[in-house]
Design a protein around this motif. Structure first.
Motif, short mmCIF file in Angstrom:
data_model
loop_
_atom_site.label_atom_id
_atom_site.label_comp_id
_atom_site.label_asym_id
_atom_site.label_seq_id
_atom_site.Cartn_x
_atom_site.Cartn_y
_atom_site.Cartn_z
N UNK A 86 40.29 35.18 50.27
CA UNK A 86 40.31 34.76 48.86
C UNK A 86 41.10 35.76 48.01
N UNK A 87 40.89 37.05 48.29
CA UNK A 87 41.61 38.08 47.54
C UNK A 87 43.10 38.04 47.86
N UNK A 111 39.92 36.52 37.51
CA UNK A 111 41.15 35.74 37.67
C UNK A 111 40.89 34.26 37.38
N UNK A 160 35.33 42.59 44.91
CA UNK A 160 36.16 41.38 44.99
C UNK A 160 35.58 40.23 44.18
N UNK A 196 43.22 41.80 34.85
CA UNK A 196 42.47 43.00 35.22
C UNK A 196 43.44 44.08 35.67
N UNK A 199 45.39 35.73 45.95
CA UNK A 199 45.85 36.14 44.61
C UNK A 199 47.28 36.68 44.67
N UNK A 200 47.67 37.15 45.86
CA UNK A 200 48.96 37.83 45.99
C UNK A 200 49.93 37.08 46.90
N UNK A 252 36.61 40.59 40.66
CA UNK A 252 38.05 40.33 40.51
C UNK A 252 38.32 38.83 40.51
N UNK A 253 37.73 38.14 41.49
CA UNK A 253 37.99 36.71 41.62
C UNK A 253 37.46 35.93 40.42
#
Lengths: 288, 288
Positions: free
Chosen positions: B264-265, A99, A92, A105, B268-269, A95-96
């Motif tokens: 946090x992840x 972004x 994660x 990604x 993103x969505x 990924x963060x």
């Protein structure tokens, strides 16, 4: 584009066609090398992919993430992970960071031990929470895994136990002296995990707890799942403590309630007396 | 040798290199076509593999298993399954028949939705039992999935909900008249699953039960995981009931306790107000 690519389990050819195509066109390719291993090493992967791989250990991923992501907004960079990229560890943080840096990604999935264990015949539906069993030391013997297994078993669920991996560990002495000298990697075997579990069972017995697990509880030991020489053994916890399943990686399952079809499958991997501890609770359920 | 080969999720190129090599040399190749689908059909797979595929529906696998296994003791036969071969369904019956007939078998693993859901940022470690949500009819509205989700949430665990697939279903009239006429396939959407869950929530409320889930519970809707056009949406159960994630397959997750990194992840969505229902229970845990 920044690609998270799962390598699956087994060897170099367990990558997906899609994953392999991406690797071949990337400007840099990292290999995450601390949460799991294949049966082949970095050199074999490099030869098969026809690409140089940059080994990414935990320090690098945690401290040099920006370096790993560098340029992925204008070219393609791949980050290879054994199993599925979001299996045992979610990356994660990477990924963060991607972004936040405006870098796109993509994830290219693959098999993970979390689903591949289904090959022993236990229904994945019937698994509860996954637990990790860490190497005990003389002074640190956490038993939290026991309580999670108990909770799963109370509900009739199986428990997948992921076994400890120690890579790039320093001895206490080297750590205290600040010497970057690392111990050889260690991978917990099914026998070692079973030994620790037996000790936890004994500790609970001494505290007069109602036993959730006994020496006769049916377990499944798995080694090198997905590889040509994978090994699966079903039997009592006591048997697990004595079995030698060979080279890493190992995993162990503590069963919950078993459906007759699950028992039929486990018999493929057990000695004639291996499932002796099973008792039928009703016409469709066994428990050990 | 009889090969069980996972096709992964997505399209034709999500097969592993090892799996593709086996397919190319097999004497017969079956495609299991009732537990899941890819974003491409049989024809696209045949073109990519350069092989004719024999469609194996549930009737065939259950009633003509010996036909499928025929000759696998002297030549290679492959049985292709979307996802992992032992993911959502263990093909235990086929394995046991093969072993009893003295036929060796091998499994070539691949990604399954059970591990690929990790791409939304929720830790796979924190998932409890997986549940299935079936299409309700006017007279049959089972709510057992609600109780399993409740049990997982009580322990802080997330729940992956696999959504119903109806392939080769007959209407009641055709079934009664013995006519082999099949309805078009149906795949439950996240919105439909959320609607059913909302109705179950309302039913429990009317029975004055302590609510385990509310309209504000944070959920994740996933569609076509692993495909180029995959869609992931995080938000309240109410939002899920109104979202359109497009073509099948869909899955839904009901969250349990959330770690700040998981939140946090999920952001993103989600829409800016999508995770409004979250409350912090302590410095490292959110719940909705």
């Amino acid at each position: 584009m920044f690609y998270f690519i799962g390598l699956g389990l087994g060897d170099a050819k367990d990558i997906t066609v899609k994953g392999l195509e991406v690797i071949k066109r990337c400007s840099r390719v990292y290999l995450e090398a601390y949460t799991s291993i294949l049966t082949v090493g970095k050199e074999a992967l490099e030869e098969y992919y026809g690409r140089e791989l940059i080994l990414a250990d935990r320090d690098m991923v945690e401290q040099e993430a920006d370096e790993i992501l560098k340029g992925a907004d204008v070219s393609d960079v791949a980050f290879l992970v054994v199993g599925d990229p979001f299996g045992a560890t979610t990356h994660s943080d990477l990924v963060l960071r991607a972004v936040n840096a405006g870098i796109k990604y993509r994830v290219i999935h693959n098999a993970s031990i979390l689903n591949a264990v289904g090959c022993c015949g236990l229904q994945l539906y019937n698994f509860g929470e996954t637990v990790s069993i860490v190497f005990w030391t003389d002074s640190w013997k956490p038993e939290s895994f026991y309580d999670k297994i108990k909770r799963n078993r109370d509900m009739g669920m199986h428990t997948l136990c992921l076994l400890d991996i120690k890579v790039k560990e320093q001895s206490m002495e080297n750590l205290m002296r600040g010497r970057k000298v690392y111990e050889p990697p260690r991978f917990m075997t099914v026998a070692q995990a079973a030994e620790q579990l037996l000790e936890a069972v004994q500790n609970r017995r001494e505290r007069a707890e109602e036993p959730a697990i006994t020496e006769d509880t049916v377990c499944v030991g798995l080694a090198r799942v997905g590889a040509d020489d994978q090994a699966i053994r079903a039997g009592s916890l006591r048997e697990m403590a004595e079995c030698d399943l060979g080279a890493p990686l190992h995993s162990m399952i503590i069963t919950g309630h078993l459906h007759p079809l699950e028992v039929d499958m486990l018999r493929l991997f057990s000695s004639p007396e291996g499932l002796r501890g099973l008792k039928m609770t009703d016409s469709s359920t066994y428990v050990s």
